[in-house]
Design a protein around this motif. Structure first.
Motif, PDB file in Angstrom:
ATOM      1  N   LEU A 117       0.989  -1.068   0.238  1.00  0.00           N
ATOM      2  CA  LEU A 117       0.056   0.029  -0.045  1.00  0.00           C
ATOM      3  C   LEU A 117       1.013   1.403  -0.049  1.00  0.00           C
ATOM      4  N   SER A 118       0.842   2.022  -1.113  1.00  0.00           N
ATOM      5  CA  SER A 118       1.575   3.189  -1.276  1.00  0.00           C
ATOM      6  C   SER A 118       1.190   4.309  -0.111  1.00  0.00           C
ATOM      7  N   GLY A 119       2.068   4.747   0.647  1.00  0.00           N
ATOM      8  CA  GLY A 119       1.688   5.969   1.378  1.00  0.00           C
ATOM      9  C   GLY A 119       1.774   5.231   2.856  1.00  0.00           C
ATOM     10  N   LEU A 120       1.941   4.158   3.090  1.00  0.00           N
ATOM     11  CA  LEU A 120       1.959   3.406   4.677  1.00  0.00           C
ATOM     12  C   LEU A 120       3.495   3.911   4.940  1.00  0.00           C
ATOM     13  N   ASN A 121       3.825   3.989   6.315  1.00  0.00           N
ATOM     14  CA  ASN A 121       4.892   4.161   6.934  1.00  0.00           C
ATOM     15  C   ASN A 121       5.494   3.001   7.356  1.00  0.00           C
ATOM     16  N   SER A 122       4.745   2.133   7.961  1.00  0.00           N
ATOM     17  CA  SER A 122       4.850   0.953   8.552  1.00  0.00           C
ATOM     18  C   SER A 122       3.903  -0.250   8.231  1.00  0.00           C
ATOM     19  N   GLU A 123       4.279  -1.274   8.665  1.00  0.00           N
ATOM     20  CA  GLU A 123       3.388  -2.393   8.215  1.00  0.00           C
ATOM     21  C   GLU A 123       2.270  -2.466   9.251  1.00  0.00           C
ATOM     22  N   VAL A 124       1.178  -2.745   8.899  1.00  0.00           N
ATOM     23  CA  VAL A 124      -0.168  -2.822   9.473  1.00  0.00           C
ATOM     24  C   VAL A 124      -0.875  -4.242   9.521  1.00  0.00           C
ATOM     25  N   GLU A 125      -1.158  -4.726  10.770  1.00  0.00           N
ATOM     26  CA  GLU A 125      -1.896  -5.937  10.877  1.00  0.00           C
ATOM     27  C   GLU A 125      -3.203  -5.774  10.903  1.00  0.00           C
ATOM     28  N   VAL A 126      -4.423  -6.498  10.021  1.00  0.00           N
ATOM     29  CA  VAL A 126      -5.490  -6.290  10.153  1.00  0.00           C
ATOM     30  C   VAL A 126      -6.250  -7.829  10.300  1.00  0.00           C
ATOM     31  N   VAL A 127      -6.683  -8.076  11.538  1.00  0.00           N
ATOM     32  CA  VAL A 127      -7.221  -9.122  11.944  1.00  0.00           C
ATOM     33  C   VAL A 127      -8.800  -9.168  11.511  1.00  0.00           C
ATOM     34  N   PHE A 128      -9.400 -10.016  10.673  1.00  0.00           N
ATOM     35  CA  PHE A 128     -10.890  -9.924  10.468  1.00  0.00           C
ATOM     36  C   PHE A 128     -11.661 -10.946  11.368  1.00  0.00           C
ATOM     37  N   ASP A 129     -12.318 -10.988  12.344  1.00  0.00           N
ATOM     38  CA  ASP A 129     -13.251 -11.786  13.107  1.00  0.00           C
ATOM     39  C   ASP A 129     -13.865 -12.614  12.270  1.00  0.00           C
ATOM     40  N   GLU A 130     -14.633 -13.459  12.947  1.00  0.00           N
ATOM     41  CA  GLU A 130     -15.581 -14.326  12.081  1.00  0.00           C
ATOM     42  C   GLU A 130     -16.799 -13.802  11.305  1.00  0.00           C
ATOM     43  N   TYR A 131     -16.936 -12.676  11.649  1.00  0.00           N
ATOM     44  CA  TYR A 131     -18.128 -11.682  10.951  1.00  0.00           C
ATOM     45  C   TYR A 131     -17.443 -10.449  10.339  1.00  0.00           C
ATOM     46  N   GLY A 132     -16.354 -10.775  10.022  1.00  0.00           N
ATOM     47  CA  GLY A 132     -15.536  -9.819   8.862  1.00  0.00           C
ATOM     48  C   GLY A 132     -15.385  -8.242   9.865  1.00  0.00           C
ATOM     49  N   VAL A 133     -15.353  -8.185  11.021  1.00  0.00           N
ATOM     50  CA  VAL A 133     -15.012  -7.031  11.767  1.00  0.00           C
ATOM     51  C   VAL A 133     -13.702  -6.917  11.763  1.00  0.00           C
ATOM     52  N   PRO A 134     -12.878  -5.750  11.138  1.00  0.00           N
ATOM     53  CA  PRO A 134     -11.548  -5.498  11.048  1.00  0.00           C
ATOM     54  C   PRO A 134     -10.979  -5.179  12.525  1.00  0.00           C
ATOM     55  N   HIS A 135     -10.023  -5.729  12.996  1.00  0.00           N
ATOM     56  CA  HIS A 135      -9.137  -5.304  14.130  1.00  0.00           C
ATOM     57  C   HIS A 135      -7.795  -4.786  13.358  1.00  0.00           C
ATOM     58  N   ILE A 136      -7.645  -3.453  13.652  1.00  0.00           N
ATOM     59  CA  ILE A 136      -6.535  -3.061  12.764  1.00  0.00           C
ATOM     60  C   ILE A 136      -5.357  -2.667  13.885  1.00  0.00           C
ATOM     61  N   TYR A 137      -4.281  -3.184  13.797  1.00  0.00           N
ATOM     62  CA  TYR A 137      -2.927  -2.951  14.757  1.00  0.00           C
ATOM     63  C   TYR A 137      -1.903  -2.288  14.095  1.00  0.00           C
ATOM     64  N   ALA A 138      -1.722  -0.992  14.220  1.00  0.00           N
ATOM     65  CA  ALA A 138      -0.663  -0.081  13.501  1.00  0.00           C
ATOM     66  C   ALA A 138       0.263   0.575  14.451  1.00  0.00           C
ATOM     67  N   GLN A 139       1.197   0.981  13.962  1.00  0.00           N
ATOM     68  CA  GLN A 139       2.412   1.580  14.775  1.00  0.00           C
ATOM     69  C   GLN A 139       2.164   3.189  14.960  1.00  0.00           C
ATOM     70  N   ASN A 140       1.274   3.649  14.326  1.00  0.00           N
ATOM     71  CA  ASN A 140       0.950   5.027  14.450  1.00  0.00           C
ATOM     72  C   ASN A 140      -0.316   5.566  13.664  1.00  0.00           C
ATOM     73  N   ALA A 141      -0.799   6.767  14.319  1.00  0.00           N
ATOM     74  CA  ALA A 141      -2.357   7.040  13.729  1.00  0.00           C
ATOM     75  C   ALA A 141      -2.520   7.094  12.098  1.00  0.00           C
TER      76      ALA A 141
END
Length: 802
Positions: A39-63
């Motif tokens: 993804l162009s524009g990101l500063n660091s890696e982002v982990e997105v964990v989707f739960d069983e209903y597709g709700v994203p849980h976004i874990y990032a290193q900055n806002a």
């Protein structure tokens, strides 16, 4: 025969190839829930964990990266919804969907939501000097990255277009979309004015409007009441045809630690919005250093409108104060381009739009404006002629550059009650009842929005005099005068769009709900000292109407029941069902079916002769009528009961009740048969979640979700709204767009549900995976504990070039 056989085989192969290609193409359009993506524009890696209903849980290193990731994953599920909101509120539907939406475009251009958005974006995004601006741009960067690099959902192929990049103005436009909840004045004020001027002030007594009337301000002889009727009907038709849902109301409440079995604050919310597909709310959880938030997001808005974390939670209902007035202007009889202002004729100001129309020439549309605002001629072409004074619209939205986006940032980042309260004053164009609870055992309510200050003589429910200068808005009350409650002694706060307590002796005018849901919530909550989350689900799902049982007893005690029962066994059985009905609206109840039909016939026989068919159909399901129905039907001397079409006879209330009871049962007998036990509520009260594309056959089979037999009714806690009508069939129009329950003893495991699913992409497994649960009154757990999440769907977003 060999040639025919070869042709046949060739055709089969072509069909198979076409189906195979179509299948793999359709699969390619579904959202991506796992794997690695640059993804162009990101500063660091982002982990997105989707739960069983597709709700994203976004874990990032900055806002920045967190909001960019949110924009990306939300747009792959809801891009078409984002585009519809942008086009509706900008007056650009005809460009995409054709000439039939010209009326909608003209209405939205007249309301000027997009102009407010432009002013706000130009003012606040001139310099990118605050965190909320930087995070908003990051969110938009994520949306635009998906538009450029992702596979667009099927709707874009069907309509053969690619959306333009999203900008800050589009965020403010989406916020402005929420303000469409405040347009009741457009449909109700013309009818109320017509009743006062055509029938007399005594006809407003049952609606509690007579004491506020000031008819000397109005010239009864020179204005066409048919034009007033036309305005109401035109506005209602346009809003009914919108391909996006409009807010209708909500419930929320909060209980202190003393009222909770866990010993910690409990908070509940369910927002009532017109049903649609996809669902209004998109759930997401975000976490980065010094920030975590699970919330409900609106398409194109980067911040949660409703949310919760380990520190605090909040929910909202609409605070429907009246921020819109209609003015009758005095037009120059010799020059239709002039209006009377300050004892002299002045030219209207004008603005002209060229409305693009699909496969047609652009349509030129000119809006005339006075000092109050735009004329409504463009919504209803016959509203003003050279001999009639036109109607103009004053709306506070057109009087401000909104700070709501700043408010939402402050709310999402608040660390305590003081910081949360400080954000409330920045919510300006939208009236919201913000219910609050936190881990420190605080509970509170702030009613937000800029409340107009009017002269004491003004009745804001009728059309005002635009020529005299006496009915002008005086400004706004300071935020300190907005209603609020903090840590009340009884440990309980609730709102359901009902009237608040007076402030300095003033009850702010508004289009408030009847208060029936709020009273029922209070009655249930106060029936026991303390509650837990599981018990509170029964309150959110309660569908018993005390008003309906009260009205049933009133009707049956005043109608000639014996006369109706003597018409046959079907009639007597139906009356027994009504007598035994406890006011509930479960799908198997029979009383709700009979009562709803009976209400229609009573209201029709009471009001249609005075109002006419069109105005009656518009007026009968309004908040005003529903809120005053008990008062109207309890008043034996109301002038409404006498049929104006039979001047030689004076009909009484018991005549109307008897006639209506007979007609209602006869109608149901013809519709559903002689067996009253088959007249079940779920047979006539059904819910279908309609997609904008699914309005046409055969696409409805693909895109719509439902139908479902639906419990609930008007004015119950589980509000499943419908319009009273003659057909005896009641499609559900609006209801809970989400349900949320939070216990601060365990804030990482809240209860939640949305009506269909996370995704607006028909190829997604999460397009409708919550629909059956929602319809059965079930909940799922919104788990924000990363260690407990299913890790089978993880999407890693990586910076380009790393």
């Amino acid at each position: 025969m060999k040639i025919v056989k070869k042709i046949f085989i060739t055709l089969i192969i072509i069909v198979i190839v076409f189906v195979t290609i179509s299948y793999f193409w359709l699969r390619s359009t579904k959202p991506v829930y796992s794997g690695n993506m640059k993804l162009s524009g990101l500063n660091s890696e982002v982990e997105v964990v989707f739960d069983e209903y597709g709700v994203p849980h976004i874990y990032a290193q900055n806002a920045h990266d967190a909001y960019m990731a949110l924009g990306y994953v939300q747009s792959q599920e809801r891009l078409f919804q984002m585009e519809m909101i942008r086009r509706v509120t900008s007056g650009r539907l005809s460009e995409l969907l054709g000439e039939k939406f010209l009326g909608t475009d003209k209405t939205m251009l007249t309301l000027s939501i997009r102009n407010m958005a432009k002013r706000s974006a130009n003012k606040y995004f001139k310099e990118i000097d605050e965190p909320y601006k930087k995070e908003t741009l990051a969110y938009l960067e994520g949306i635009n990255s998906f538009i450029e690099n992702g596979t667009l959902p099927i709707e874009f192929s069907l309509l053969n277009f690619k959306p333009e990049p999203f900008e800050p103005v589009d965020v403010y436009t989406a916020i402005g979309y929420m303000s469409l909840s405040f347009t009741s004045a457009l449909s109700q004020e013309p009818i109320v004015t017509r009743i006062m001027e055509s029938l007399g002030e005594e006809y407003l007594i049952d609606f509690d409007l007579d004491s506020l009337s000031n008819s000397k301000h109005y010239n009864k002889d020179d204005y066409s009441n048919e034009s007033l009727s036309g305005l109401s009907i035109a506005v209602e038709q346009i809003f009914n045809s919108l391909p996006i849902p409009v807010w209708h109301g909500s419930n929320n409440w909060v209980l202190s630690a003393d009222r909770s079995k866990s010993g910690k604050v409990l908070l509940a919310n369910d927002t009532h919005i017109k049903y649609s597909q996809p669902a209004v709310w998109y759930e997401a959880y975000m976490e980065y250093p010094e920030f975590s938030m699970g919330g409900y997001y609106l398409a194109s808005v980067p911040y949660a409108i409703i949310g919760h974390n380990d520190i605090l939670a909040w929910g909202t209902t609409i605070f429907p104060f009246d921020n819109m007035d209609l003015y009758r202007e005095k037009q120059n009889p010799e020059n239709s381009n002039q209006v009377w202002v300050n004892d002299m004729w002045e030219d209207y100001s004008t603005i002209t739009y060229a409305i693009p129309v699909k496969d047609e020439e652009d349509v030129e549309f000119t809006i005339k404006k006075t000092s109050h605002g735009p004329l409504l001629n463009g919504i209803y072409n016959d509203i003003a002629t050279i001999n009639d004074e036109p109607i103009s619209l004053w709306w506070s939205l057109n009087d401000m550059e909104s700070t709501v986006l700043d408010a939402l940032y402050r709310i999402n980042n608040a660390k305590n009650m003081s910081e949360f309260e400080a954000a409330m004053q920045y919510i300006d164009l939208i009236g919201m009842n913000m219910i609050y609870g936190d881990v420190e055992n605080n509970i509170a309510l702030w009613s937000t929005g800029k409340i107009p200050k009017r002269p004491d003589h003004i009745n804001s429910k009728i059309i005002l005099d635009g020529a005299s200068g006496n009915d002008e808005i005086l400004g706004y009350y300071p935020f300190e005068k907005n209603p609020k409650i903090i840590n009340p002694e009884d440990g309980f706060i609730t709102t359901s769009n009902d009237e608040h307590q007076r402030v300095d002796g003033i009850l702010y005018p508004g289009y408030y709900s009847p208060g029936l849901r709020a009273k029922r919530i209070k009655r249930l909550i106060n029936s026991q000292d303390a509650w837990n989350l599981e018990e509170l689900t029964s309150v959110q799902l309660d569908n018993t109407s005390e008003k309906d049982t009260m009205l049933t007893k009133l009707i049956l005690s005043n109608a000639n029941v014996q006369k109706v029962a003597s018409l046959g066994p079907t009639y007597s059985s139906a009356i027994v069902q009504l007598e035994d009905w406890n006011g509930n609206s479960d799908i198997n109840t029979i009383g709700a079916t009979i009562f709803s039909n009976l209400v229609y016939y009573i209201m029709y026989n009471t009001m249609a002769d005075e109002l006419g068919e069109n105005d009656f159909n518009s007026f009968v399901s309004s908040f005003l009528v529903r809120s005053r129905m008990i008062a109207l039907l309890s008043n034996n001397d109301s002038p409404w009961f006498d049929n104006t079409k039979t001047p030689e006879i004076k009909e009484l209330r018991n005549d109307i009740f008897t006639l209506s009871l007979e007609e209602a049962i006869t109608s149901l007998k013809n519709q559903l048969g002689d067996d009253v036990s088959a007249w079940k509520w779920g047979e006539v009260h059904t819910l279908t979640h309609v997609h904008p594309i699914g309005r046409e056959e055969p696409l409805d089979i693909i895109f719509n979700v439902g139908p479902f037999a639906k419990s609930g009714s008007n004015d119950v806690i589980d509000k499943e709204g419908f319009k009273y009508n003659k057909s005896g069939v009641y499609p559900v129009l609006d209801g809970p767009a989400m349900r949320m329950l939070v216990d601060f003893a365990d804030p990482s495991h809240t209860l939640s549900i949305i009506p269909t699913g996370q995704s607006g992409n028909v190829m997604s497994p999460h397009y409708s995976d919550q629909a059956y649960m929602f319809n059965k009154g079930e909940y799922r757990t919104f788990n924000t504990n990363k260690k407990e999440l299913d890790k089978s769907s993880i999407l890693i977003l990586e910076p380009m070039g790393k």
